[in-house]
Design a protein around this motif. Sequence first.
Motif, PDB file in Angstrom:
ATOM      1  N   HIS A  96      41.644  20.294  -4.034  1.00 45.73           N
ATOM      2  CA  HIS A  96      42.846  21.065  -3.718  1.00 45.73           C
ATOM      3  C   HIS A  96      42.736  21.817  -2.397  1.00 45.73           C
ATOM      4  CE1 HIS A  96      40.104  24.047  -5.280  1.00 45.73           C
ATOM      5  NE2 HIS A  96      40.909  25.014  -4.906  1.00 45.73           N
ATOM      6  N   LEU A  97      41.533  21.980  -1.872  1.00 44.14           N
ATOM      7  CA  LEU A  97      41.344  22.727  -0.636  1.00 44.14           C
ATOM      8  C   LEU A  97      41.711  21.883   0.583  1.00 44.14           C
ATOM      9  CD1 LEU A  97      37.930  24.472  -1.409  1.00 44.14           C
ATOM     10  CD2 LEU A  97      40.233  25.462  -1.559  1.00 44.14           C
ATOM     11  N   GLU A  98      42.159  22.543   1.617  1.00 42.17           N
ATOM     12  CA  GLU A  98      42.489  21.841   2.852  1.00 42.17           C
ATOM     13  C   GLU A  98      41.225  21.192   3.413  1.00 42.17           C
ATOM     14  OE1 GLU A  98      45.337  21.342   4.503  1.00 42.17           O
ATOM     15  OE2 GLU A  98      46.480  22.303   2.888  1.00 42.17           O
ATOM     16  N   PRO A  99      41.340  19.985   3.965  1.00 42.42           N
ATOM     17  CA  PRO A  99      40.164  19.314   4.529  1.00 42.42           C
ATOM     18  C   PRO A  99      39.480  20.202   5.571  1.00 42.42           C
ATOM     19  CG  PRO A  99      42.004  17.798   4.382  1.00 42.42           C
ATOM     20  CD  PRO A  99      42.555  19.161   4.070  1.00 42.42           C
ATOM     21  N   ASN A 100      38.168  20.220   5.525  1.00 43.69           N
ATOM     22  CA  ASN A 100      37.386  21.048   6.436  1.00 43.69           C
ATOM     23  C   ASN A 100      36.121  20.277   6.783  1.00 43.69           C
ATOM     24  OD1 ASN A 100      35.422  23.042   7.403  1.00 43.69           O
ATOM     25  ND2 ASN A 100      36.861  24.602   6.691  1.00 43.69           N
ATOM     26  N   GLU A 101      35.849  20.141   8.065  1.00 42.84           N
ATOM     27  CA  GLU A 101      34.700  19.339   8.489  1.00 42.84           C
ATOM     28  C   GLU A 101      33.374  19.915   8.032  1.00 42.84           C
ATOM     29  OE1 GLU A 101      34.235  21.365  12.942  1.00 42.84           O
ATOM     30  OE2 GLU A 101      34.848  19.265  12.723  1.00 42.84           O
ATOM     31  N   LYS A 102      33.374  21.176   7.595  1.00 40.53           N
ATOM     32  CA  LYS A 102      32.146  21.810   7.134  1.00 40.53           C
ATOM     33  C   LYS A 102      31.928  21.630   5.638  1.00 40.53           C
ATOM     34  CE  LYS A 102      32.224  25.411  10.691  1.00 40.53           C
ATOM     35  NZ  LYS A 102      32.250  26.880  10.946  1.00 40.53           N
ATOM     36  N   MET A 103      32.908  21.043   4.945  1.00 40.36           N
ATOM     37  CA  MET A 103      32.791  20.843   3.503  1.00 40.36           C
ATOM     38  C   MET A 103      32.642  19.365   3.167  1.00 40.36           C
ATOM     39  SD  MET A 103      35.416  23.585   1.766  1.00 40.36           S
ATOM     40  CE  MET A 103      36.893  22.865   2.509  1.00 40.36           C
ATOM     41  N   PRO A 104      31.744  19.017   2.267  1.00 39.01           N
ATOM     42  CA  PRO A 104      31.543  17.616   1.875  1.00 39.01           C
ATOM     43  C   PRO A 104      32.661  17.127   0.955  1.00 39.01           C
ATOM     44  CG  PRO A 104      30.184  19.032   0.523  1.00 39.01           C
ATOM     45  CD  PRO A 104      30.805  19.922   1.577  1.00 39.01           C
ATOM     46  N   GLY A 105      32.780  15.824   0.820  1.00 35.01           N
ATOM     47  CA  GLY A 105      33.706  15.240  -0.142  1.00 35.01           C
ATOM     48  C   GLY A 105      35.150  15.220   0.266  1.00 35.01           C
ATOM     49  N   GLY A 106      35.453  15.468   1.540  1.00 35.07           N
ATOM     50  CA  GLY A 106      36.841  15.530   1.962  1.00 35.07           C
ATOM     51  C   GLY A 106      37.608  14.231   1.793  1.00 35.07           C
ATOM     52  N   ASP A 107      36.901  13.113   1.790  1.00 37.58           N
ATOM     53  CA  ASP A 107      37.560  11.813   1.655  1.00 37.58           C
ATOM     54  C   ASP A 107      37.453  11.240   0.246  1.00 37.58           C
ATOM     55  OD1 ASP A 107      34.830  11.499   1.760  1.00 37.58           O
ATOM     56  OD2 ASP A 107      34.883   9.692   2.998  1.00 37.58           O
ATOM     57  N   LEU A 108      36.987  12.042  -0.692  1.00 37.75           N
ATOM     58  CA  LEU A 108      36.803  11.572  -2.071  1.00 37.75           C
ATOM     59  C   LEU A 108      37.991  11.926  -2.952  1.00 37.75           C
ATOM     60  CD1 LEU A 108      33.053  12.537  -2.686  1.00 37.75           C
ATOM     61  CD2 LEU A 108      33.992  10.309  -2.027  1.00 37.75           C
ATOM     62  N   VAL A 201      23.660  25.798   5.292  1.00 34.07           N
ATOM     63  CA  VAL A 201      24.551  26.266   6.345  1.00 34.07           C
ATOM     64  C   VAL A 201      23.888  26.173   7.717  1.00 34.07           C
ATOM     65  CG1 VAL A 201      25.774  28.275   7.242  1.00 34.07           C
ATOM     66  CG2 VAL A 201      25.844  27.774   4.804  1.00 34.07           C
ATOM     67  N   VAL A 202      22.633  26.583   7.793  1.00 36.42           N
ATOM     68  CA  VAL A 202      21.926  26.539   9.077  1.00 36.42           C
ATOM     69  C   VAL A 202      21.717  25.093   9.528  1.00 36.42           C
ATOM     70  CG1 VAL A 202      19.748  27.017  10.239  1.00 36.42           C
ATOM     71  CG2 VAL A 202      20.789  28.759   8.786  1.00 36.42           C
ATOM     72  N   ASN A 203      21.314  24.239   8.599  1.00 36.58           N
ATOM     73  CA  ASN A 203      21.045  22.845   8.968  1.00 36.58           C
ATOM     74  C   ASN A 203      22.305  22.101   9.410  1.00 36.58           C
ATOM     75  OD1 ASN A 203      18.323  23.048   8.550  1.00 36.58           O
ATOM     76  ND2 ASN A 203      18.324  22.084   6.531  1.00 36.58           N
ATOM     77  N   THR A 204      23.424  22.350   8.735  1.00 32.89           N
ATOM     78  CA  THR A 204      24.655  21.635   9.084  1.00 32.89           C
ATOM     79  C   THR A 204      25.410  22.299  10.228  1.00 32.89           C
ATOM     80  OG1 THR A 204      25.884  22.865   7.376  1.00 32.89           O
ATOM     81  CG2 THR A 204      24.959  20.730   6.757  1.00 32.89           C
ATOM     82  N   GLY A 205      25.216  23.611  10.392  1.00 30.20           N
ATOM     83  CA  GLY A 205      25.915  24.328  11.444  1.00 30.20           C
ATOM     84  C   GLY A 205      25.115  24.425  12.725  1.00 30.20           C
ATOM     85  N   ASP A 210      23.165  16.016   9.594  1.00 34.63           N
ATOM     86  CA  ASP A 210      24.193  15.258   8.880  1.00 34.63           C
ATOM     87  C   ASP A 210      24.662  15.985   7.621  1.00 34.63           C
ATOM     88  OD1 ASP A 210      25.672  12.639   8.402  1.00 34.63           O
ATOM     89  OD2 ASP A 210      24.472  12.800   6.561  1.00 34.63           O
ATOM     90  N   LEU A 211      25.988  16.165   7.499  1.00 35.42           N
ATOM     91  CA  LEU A 211      26.559  16.920   6.385  1.00 35.42           C
ATOM     92  C   LEU A 211      26.232  16.288   5.036  1.00 35.42           C
ATOM     93  CD1 LEU A 211      28.412  19.226   5.380  1.00 35.42           C
ATOM     94  CD2 LEU A 211      30.348  17.669   5.676  1.00 35.42           C
TER      95      LEU A 211
END
Length: 389
Positions: A96-108, A201-205, A210-211
């Motif tokens: 339900h959340l807006e797609p965000n490049e920092k969050m996984p699963g956006g295309d699932l 957060v540190v590793n992906t930011g 790789d997310l």
Amino acid sequence: MKIIEILAATAVSLAILFGESRLALAEDVPELCGTCWCIDGSSSGGSCPAFKPGHYDQFAPGLSEVLKSLVPAGSGVEAFRLQAADGSSECNPFYHLEPNEKMPGGDLPPCVPPPAADLVNPSCTVRFADGAGDGGCCGRTYELVDAVDDDDTANTDGVLTHTGHCGVCSTMQDLAVIGSKVAASGRSLDTQSIACSSIFVVNTGTLGKDLDTEFNTLVSCFAEKVGYSAECAKLWAYSSAATSALCLESCSGLGGSYNGPPPECELSQCIKCSETAQQEQFQMFAGRSYVNSGITQPIARACDSFSAVEHEAICGADGVPDTCSGGSGGGSGGGGGGGGGSDGGSEPPPTPPGDDTTSVASTNTCSYDRMKTVVLLVIAGIALFVDVV
């Protein structure tokens, strides 16, 4: 932003899920809102409700050991998994959340809700699936059963484990983790949970890793280092990633206070941000939370939101043994939350998103405790990289 600054800000934002690192004695009754263990909303003194049987700050060691020894049968609701409508395990609980490049699963695709998520006032109960056993409760096989009323619970020989429907965090393994407040790594539950999330957060930011790879590592950290069951660990990982992506700015200046002054003890903007974004979804999939299991945490929550659940009842008349590793053990008897129901007055803490509800930690943010500055400093240390994960 420098790595240390990001770590500190991340630790604060993630603390909303995990609360503070507070390993109190079982009989302690924390003071989370003035001198009360919960938010009673009254400006008059002496109105704090009693911390009664079925309310816990921290489980006695014997109860935690029993819960850890129990084996899910795989034939009840404990078999529920996060999965898409087509049965695939690849799904997003926070679709339900807006797609965000920092969050996984956006295309699932979205995950399918638990079977009893739409029932009115259900309860999650535990039923032993291995007959009468040897009279003890250690090591037995159990099923989770959704019940819709007291008669239904009695008819299934079920013992209440939390109010509300069963979900992926309703297992006895997950109850042992949040009740003991000690992670599988030996660290406090809150400290280890924040460490897992901060590394992600540190590793992906900052480090640009790789997310998807780092998300899988985050799931493993919640499962292996924290000790949650596999599906609950996955949900916590999604929650943690969402909170850090959406609420870092709201939480970066928090400084350790998660509630305003009494008697209102209003939740901070940090916690409100996390709960607004994901609390409802997290709770739907998790099933269990601190408050619906009768367990406090460092974030003050409304008194009437806590259920009273006597978890010792799972062992029946025999009582909870002192240990599951050698036999004997007189019952550690029922009695309120880890230590006999204290009367009114000062009392215990909160939860996550769950937690931890802020899912950036568990189930009900309400039940988690406030993160202390000292914990934030520890998390921000370089030792995080060489020792925690």
